[in-house]
Motif scaffolding. Sequence first.
Motif, PDB file in Angstrom:
ATOM      1  N   PRO A   1     -23.786  47.144  15.092  1.00  0.00           N
ATOM      2  CA  PRO A   1     -23.415  45.759  14.787  1.00  0.00           C
ATOM      3  C   PRO A   1     -22.144  45.690  13.948  1.00  0.00           C
ATOM      4  N   ARG A   2     -21.465  44.580  14.012  1.00  0.00           N
ATOM      5  CA  ARG A   2     -20.183  44.438  13.323  1.00  0.00           C
ATOM      6  C   ARG A   2     -20.317  44.534  11.808  1.00  0.00           C
ATOM      7  N   ASN A   3     -21.453  44.133  11.264  1.00  0.00           N
ATOM      8  CA  ASN A   3     -21.613  44.169   9.813  1.00  0.00           C
ATOM      9  C   ASN A   3     -22.118  45.530   9.321  1.00  0.00           C
ATOM     10  N   TYR A   4     -22.276  46.525  10.201  1.00  0.00           N
ATOM     11  CA  TYR A   4     -22.662  47.887   9.827  1.00  0.00           C
ATOM     12  C   TYR A   4     -21.459  48.800   9.990  1.00  0.00           C
ATOM     13  N   LYS A   5     -21.544  49.957   9.375  1.00  0.00           N
ATOM     14  CA  LYS A   5     -20.474  50.940   9.499  1.00  0.00           C
ATOM     15  C   LYS A   5     -21.102  52.288   9.845  1.00  0.00           C
ATOM     16  N   LEU A   6     -20.680  52.903  10.940  1.00  0.00           N
ATOM     17  CA  LEU A   6     -21.160  54.209  11.364  1.00  0.00           C
ATOM     18  C   LEU A   6     -20.236  55.271  10.773  1.00  0.00           C
ATOM     19  N   VAL A   7     -20.794  56.178   9.981  1.00  0.00           N
ATOM     20  CA  VAL A   7     -20.004  57.192   9.289  1.00  0.00           C
ATOM     21  C   VAL A   7     -20.465  58.568   9.745  1.00  0.00           C
ATOM     22  N   ALA A   8     -19.522  59.410  10.143  1.00  0.00           N
ATOM     23  CA  ALA A   8     -19.823  60.810  10.464  1.00  0.00           C
ATOM     24  C   ALA A   8     -19.473  61.633   9.228  1.00  0.00           C
ATOM     25  N   ALA A   9     -20.493  62.055   8.509  1.00  0.00           N
ATOM     26  CA  ALA A   9     -20.283  62.794   7.262  1.00  0.00           C
ATOM     27  C   ALA A   9     -20.806  64.219   7.430  1.00  0.00           C
ATOM     28  N   PRO A  10     -20.062  65.219   6.962  1.00  0.00           N
ATOM     29  CA  PRO A  10     -20.548  66.592   7.043  1.00  0.00           C
ATOM     30  C   PRO A  10     -21.710  66.819   6.072  1.00  0.00           C
ATOM     31  N   MET A  11     -22.525  67.827   6.362  1.00  0.00           N
ATOM     32  CA  MET A  11     -23.710  68.100   5.544  1.00  0.00           C
ATOM     33  C   MET A  11     -23.361  68.410   4.092  1.00  0.00           C
ATOM     34  N   PHE A  12     -22.256  69.115   3.856  1.00  0.00           N
ATOM     35  CA  PHE A  12     -21.918  69.452   2.475  1.00  0.00           C
ATOM     36  C   PHE A  12     -21.567  68.222   1.653  1.00  0.00           C
ATOM     37  N   GLU A  13     -21.145  67.143   2.313  1.00  0.00           N
ATOM     38  CA  GLU A  13     -20.854  65.912   1.582  1.00  0.00           C
ATOM     39  C   GLU A  13     -22.144  65.143   1.275  1.00  0.00           C
ATOM     40  N   LEU A  14     -23.150  65.268   2.122  1.00  0.00           N
ATOM     41  CA  LEU A  14     -24.427  64.596   1.888  1.00  0.00           C
ATOM     42  C   LEU A  14     -25.225  65.255   0.775  1.00  0.00           C
ATOM     43  N   TYR A  15     -25.083  66.580   0.634  1.00  0.00           N
ATOM     44  CA  TYR A  15     -25.895  67.337  -0.307  1.00  0.00           C
ATOM     45  C   TYR A  15     -25.693  66.837  -1.733  1.00  0.00           C
ATOM     46  N   ASP A  16     -26.791  66.442  -2.369  1.00  0.00           N
ATOM     47  CA  ASP A  16     -26.807  66.019  -3.764  1.00  0.00           C
ATOM     48  C   ASP A  16     -25.817  64.872  -4.025  1.00  0.00           C
ATOM     49  N   ASN A  17     -25.734  63.941  -3.092  1.00  0.00           N
ATOM     50  CA  ASN A  17     -24.826  62.805  -3.222  1.00  0.00           C
ATOM     51  C   ASN A  17     -25.598  61.505  -2.989  1.00  0.00           C
ATOM     52  N   ALA A  18     -26.696  61.352  -3.728  1.00  0.00           N
ATOM     53  CA  ALA A  18     -27.542  60.177  -3.570  1.00  0.00           C
ATOM     54  C   ALA A  18     -26.863  58.906  -4.052  1.00  0.00           C
ATOM     55  N   ALA A  19     -25.882  59.030  -4.912  1.00  0.00           N
ATOM     56  CA  ALA A  19     -25.188  57.839  -5.404  1.00  0.00           C
ATOM     57  C   ALA A  19     -24.437  57.125  -4.284  1.00  0.00           C
ATOM     58  N   ASN A  20     -23.877  57.880  -3.327  1.00  0.00           N
ATOM     59  CA  ASN A  20     -23.120  57.270  -2.227  1.00  0.00           C
ATOM     60  C   ASN A  20     -23.968  56.998  -0.998  1.00  0.00           C
ATOM     61  N   TYR A  21     -24.933  57.879  -0.688  1.00  0.00           N
ATOM     62  CA  TYR A  21     -25.667  57.781   0.571  1.00  0.00           C
ATOM     63  C   TYR A  21     -27.127  57.392   0.412  1.00  0.00           C
ATOM     64  N   GLY A  22     -27.655  57.347  -0.795  1.00  0.00           N
ATOM     65  CA  GLY A  22     -29.052  57.038  -1.015  1.00  0.00           C
ATOM     66  C   GLY A  22     -29.891  58.306  -0.987  1.00  0.00           C
ATOM     67  N   PRO A  23     -31.106  58.260  -1.533  1.00  0.00           N
ATOM     68  CA  PRO A  23     -31.911  59.473  -1.658  1.00  0.00           C
ATOM     69  C   PRO A  23     -32.393  60.051  -0.328  1.00  0.00           C
ATOM     70  N   ILE A  24     -32.642  59.211   0.657  1.00  0.00           N
ATOM     71  CA  ILE A  24     -33.171  59.718   1.932  1.00  0.00           C
ATOM     72  C   ILE A  24     -32.091  60.462   2.706  1.00  0.00           C
ATOM     73  N   ILE A  25     -30.920  59.880   2.842  1.00  0.00           N
ATOM     74  CA  ILE A  25     -29.825  60.532   3.559  1.00  0.00           C
ATOM     75  C   ILE A  25     -29.341  61.760   2.791  1.00  0.00           C
ATOM     76  N   ALA A  26     -29.298  61.689   1.454  1.00  0.00           N
ATOM     77  CA  ALA A  26     -28.837  62.825   0.650  1.00  0.00           C
ATOM     78  C   ALA A  26     -29.795  64.012   0.718  1.00  0.00           C
ATOM     79  N   SER A  27     -31.049  63.782   1.106  1.00  0.00           N
ATOM     80  CA  SER A  27     -32.008  64.889   1.211  1.00  0.00           C
ATOM     81  C   SER A  27     -32.004  65.548   2.589  1.00  0.00           C
ATOM     82  N   LEU A  28     -31.203  65.056   3.522  1.00  0.00           N
ATOM     83  CA  LEU A  28     -31.166  65.645   4.869  1.00  0.00           C
ATOM     84  C   LEU A  28     -30.771  67.122   4.893  1.00  0.00           C
ATOM     85  N   PRO A  29     -29.775  67.585   4.125  1.00  0.00           N
ATOM     86  CA  PRO A  29     -29.465  69.024   4.173  1.00  0.00           C
ATOM     87  C   PRO A  29     -30.649  69.913   3.780  1.00  0.00           C
ATOM     88  N   GLN A  30     -31.411  69.520   2.765  1.00  0.00           N
ATOM     89  CA  GLN A  30     -32.581  70.309   2.377  1.00  0.00           C
ATOM     90  C   GLN A  30     -33.668  70.233   3.447  1.00  0.00           C
TER      91      GLN A  30
END
Length: 97
Positions: free
Chosen positions: A58-87
Amino acid sequence: MYIGTACNWSVGEVISNWWRPNFEPSQYPYIPSHISQPKEHRQLYIVNLPEKTSFHVPRNYKLVAAPMFELYDNAANYGPIIASLPQSLSRFKIVFC
């Protein structure tokens, strides 16, 4: 792939389970001991997509392709669920062929 056509996704294993104990925004990867009936249970699955797949966002959403190393321990930007994906994904052997 056109809108309204069938898609042959294959849903795999459960990656993680998250529970919301009450009607607050916080979610936990476990059921807290003082909660007998959680209000929400969210499960994340591995989904294998076909080689050619298009995403309609949808136009009001944004699809982001982020590498795993950027998601790791980055709950402030991606939230706790997405930030836990690498583990959560570390127990799988992913082969790109």
